[in-house]
Write a protein that holds these residues in place. Sequence first.
Motif, PDB file in Angstrom:
ATOM      1  N   GLY A  28      62.129 -16.668 -86.724  1.00  0.00           N
ATOM      2  CA  GLY A  28      61.532 -15.995 -87.866  1.00  0.00           C
ATOM      3  C   GLY A  28      60.844 -14.716 -87.430  1.00  0.00           C
ATOM      4  N   GLU A  29      59.957 -14.228 -88.292  1.00  0.00           N
ATOM      5  CA  GLU A  29      59.237 -12.987 -88.004  1.00  0.00           C
ATOM      6  C   GLU A  29      58.283 -13.138 -86.839  1.00  0.00           C
ATOM      7  N   SER A  30      57.747 -14.346 -86.631  1.00  0.00           N
ATOM      8  CA  SER A  30      56.771 -14.538 -85.563  1.00  0.00           C
ATOM      9  C   SER A  30      56.964 -15.859 -84.826  1.00  0.00           C
ATOM     10  N   THR A  31      58.143 -16.472 -84.975  1.00  0.00           N
ATOM     11  CA  THR A  31      58.379 -17.787 -84.386  1.00  0.00           C
ATOM     12  C   THR A  31      59.795 -17.897 -83.842  1.00  0.00           C
ATOM     13  N   ILE A  32      59.905 -18.554 -82.703  1.00  0.00           N
ATOM     14  CA  ILE A  32      61.197 -18.963 -82.150  1.00  0.00           C
ATOM     15  C   ILE A  32      61.137 -20.483 -82.054  1.00  0.00           C
ATOM     16  N   VAL A  33      62.185 -21.172 -82.505  1.00  0.00           N
ATOM     17  CA  VAL A  33      62.205 -22.631 -82.482  1.00  0.00           C
ATOM     18  C   VAL A  33      63.325 -23.099 -81.553  1.00  0.00           C
ATOM     19  N   LEU A  34      62.952 -23.966 -80.612  1.00  0.00           N
ATOM     20  CA  LEU A  34      63.916 -24.535 -79.670  1.00  0.00           C
ATOM     21  C   LEU A  34      63.993 -26.040 -79.861  1.00  0.00           C
ATOM     22  N   ASP A  35      65.199 -26.570 -79.709  1.00  0.00           N
ATOM     23  CA  ASP A  35      65.390 -28.013 -79.800  1.00  0.00           C
ATOM     24  C   ASP A  35      64.556 -28.694 -78.733  1.00  0.00           C
ATOM     25  N   GLY A  36      63.960 -29.816 -79.076  1.00  0.00           N
ATOM     26  CA  GLY A  36      63.146 -30.576 -78.136  1.00  0.00           C
ATOM     27  C   GLY A  36      63.811 -31.890 -77.798  1.00  0.00           C
ATOM     28  N   ASP A  37      63.011 -32.820 -77.349  1.00  0.00           N
ATOM     29  CA  ASP A  37      63.491 -34.149 -76.984  1.00  0.00           C
ATOM     30  C   ASP A  37      63.316 -35.094 -78.164  1.00  0.00           C
ATOM     31  N   VAL A  38      63.959 -36.248 -78.076  1.00  0.00           N
ATOM     32  CA  VAL A  38      63.727 -37.328 -79.028  1.00  0.00           C
ATOM     33  C   VAL A  38      62.777 -38.292 -78.333  1.00  0.00           C
ATOM     34  N   VAL A  39      61.612 -38.507 -78.939  1.00  0.00           N
ATOM     35  CA  VAL A  39      60.582 -39.362 -78.356  1.00  0.00           C
ATOM     36  C   VAL A  39      60.319 -40.506 -79.330  1.00  0.00           C
ATOM     37  N   ASP A  40      60.511 -41.726 -78.874  1.00  0.00           N
ATOM     38  CA  ASP A  40      60.328 -42.911 -79.717  1.00  0.00           C
ATOM     39  C   ASP A  40      61.102 -42.790 -81.035  1.00  0.00           C
ATOM     40  N   GLY A  41      62.315 -42.267 -80.943  1.00  0.00           N
ATOM     41  CA  GLY A  41      63.180 -42.150 -82.112  1.00  0.00           C
ATOM     42  C   GLY A  41      62.898 -40.969 -83.020  1.00  0.00           C
ATOM     43  N   VAL A  42      61.934 -40.125 -82.644  1.00  0.00           N
ATOM     44  CA  VAL A  42      61.566 -38.972 -83.473  1.00  0.00           C
ATOM     45  C   VAL A  42      61.927 -37.690 -82.732  1.00  0.00           C
ATOM     46  N   ALA A  43      62.702 -36.829 -83.392  1.00  0.00           N
ATOM     47  CA  ALA A  43      63.103 -35.560 -82.789  1.00  0.00           C
ATOM     48  C   ALA A  43      61.933 -34.581 -82.809  1.00  0.00           C
ATOM     49  N   HIS A  44      61.748 -33.890 -81.691  1.00  0.00           N
ATOM     50  CA  HIS A  44      60.705 -32.874 -81.548  1.00  0.00           C
ATOM     51  C   HIS A  44      61.363 -31.506 -81.410  1.00  0.00           C
ATOM     52  N   VAL A  45      60.600 -30.456 -81.684  1.00  0.00           N
ATOM     53  CA  VAL A  45      61.013 -29.082 -81.398  1.00  0.00           C
ATOM     54  C   VAL A  45      59.847 -28.375 -80.719  1.00  0.00           C
ATOM     55  N   PHE A  46      60.171 -27.291 -80.030  1.00  0.00           N
ATOM     56  CA  PHE A  46      59.149 -26.422 -79.464  1.00  0.00           C
ATOM     57  C   PHE A  46      59.113 -25.160 -80.307  1.00  0.00           C
ATOM     58  N   LYS A  47      57.958 -24.879 -80.882  1.00  0.00           N
ATOM     59  CA  LYS A  47      57.782 -23.646 -81.638  1.00  0.00           C
ATOM     60  C   LYS A  47      57.048 -22.667 -80.733  1.00  0.00           C
ATOM     61  N   ILE A  48      57.630 -21.503 -80.554  1.00  0.00           N
ATOM     62  CA  ILE A  48      57.004 -20.447 -79.769  1.00  0.00           C
ATOM     63  C   ILE A  48      56.427 -19.482 -80.798  1.00  0.00           C
ATOM     64  N   LEU A  49      55.108 -19.506 -80.915  1.00  0.00           N
ATOM     65  CA  LEU A  49      54.409 -18.797 -81.984  1.00  0.00           C
ATOM     66  C   LEU A  49      53.769 -17.517 -81.470  1.00  0.00           C
ATOM     67  N   SER A  50      54.004 -16.412 -82.178  1.00  0.00           N
ATOM     68  CA  SER A  50      53.377 -15.156 -81.776  1.00  0.00           C
ATOM     69  C   SER A  50      52.362 -14.666 -82.805  1.00  0.00           C
ATOM     70  N   SER A  51      52.133 -15.420 -83.844  1.00  0.00           N
ATOM     71  CA  SER A  51      51.161 -15.048 -84.878  1.00  0.00           C
ATOM     72  C   SER A  51      49.903 -15.898 -84.731  1.00  0.00           C
ATOM     73  N   PRO A  52      48.732 -15.277 -84.651  1.00  0.00           N
ATOM     74  CA  PRO A  52      47.488 -16.054 -84.598  1.00  0.00           C
ATOM     75  C   PRO A  52      47.337 -16.977 -85.814  1.00  0.00           C
ATOM     76  N   THR A  53      47.824 -16.551 -86.965  1.00  0.00           N
ATOM     77  CA  THR A  53      47.738 -17.377 -88.175  1.00  0.00           C
ATOM     78  C   THR A  53      48.613 -18.621 -88.033  1.00  0.00           C
ATOM     79  N   ASP A  54      49.845 -18.449 -87.561  1.00  0.00           N
ATOM     80  CA  ASP A  54      50.731 -19.605 -87.355  1.00  0.00           C
ATOM     81  C   ASP A  54      50.136 -20.553 -86.321  1.00  0.00           C
ATOM     82  N   TYR A  55      49.600 -19.979 -85.254  1.00  0.00           N
ATOM     83  CA  TYR A  55      49.004 -20.814 -84.211  1.00  0.00           C
ATOM     84  C   TYR A  55      47.849 -21.640 -84.785  1.00  0.00           C
ATOM     85  N   ALA A  56      46.997 -21.023 -85.594  1.00  0.00           N
ATOM     86  CA  ALA A  56      45.892 -21.757 -86.227  1.00  0.00           C
ATOM     87  C   ALA A  56      46.428 -22.826 -87.166  1.00  0.00           C
ATOM     88  N   TYR A  57      47.494 -22.508 -87.917  1.00  0.00           N
ATOM     89  CA  TYR A  57      48.071 -23.479 -88.859  1.00  0.00           C
ATOM     90  C   TYR A  57      48.509 -24.751 -88.137  1.00  0.00           C
TER      91      TYR A  57
END
Length: 192
Positions: A28-57
Amino acid sequence: MPPNCGELLPDPVPVHPLLDGRTEIGRGESTIVLDGDVVDGVAHVFKILSSPTDYAYYTAPDRPTGKHFPVVYADHGVVGRSSRGFPFHIVEVEKLYPLPGSGDAAEVATKLSTSYFDACLMWRNLAQDMGRIALHHLVVTPMGWSETVQQSLKALEVFSTEYGALPDLIKADNLMMRKDGTLVFSDPVFME
């Protein structure tokens, strides 16, 4: 205003052991999303955030939480800076999915987006504040929201006010869902 505002974040994925070799699944405008691992049956992602607002959210102690907000598993810290000058933060969250063309979550999301857009039009003369006023309109106007959606809208309004964030309930990826069909406010705010 930051360069490239309104465009996809132009930066490459930062080099970091947690991110190396992972597949990019969104940007997006301030985020990159990478596929993560599946932990206890739940899929995770890594969000790389460059917006202070997104980081606070995603990480502030007083951020909105509950049924309609993303589950955050870890804040993995800073990994360099974006081309816009803000630090990149790596945050591990639950993987969310685009809304289908029909179903309960899609119907609520369509009603939210349409009502929010209509309220923005009603309050457009307030320029930058129209989004906050439009969100407030959704909070105080009886529209038949479920109790959890109503509480989530109120929590989002409080967060937007406290952090000087502008709400956005129109953009498609800002409302997503879990595999079980639960509507989630995935990325409903941006910086002023």
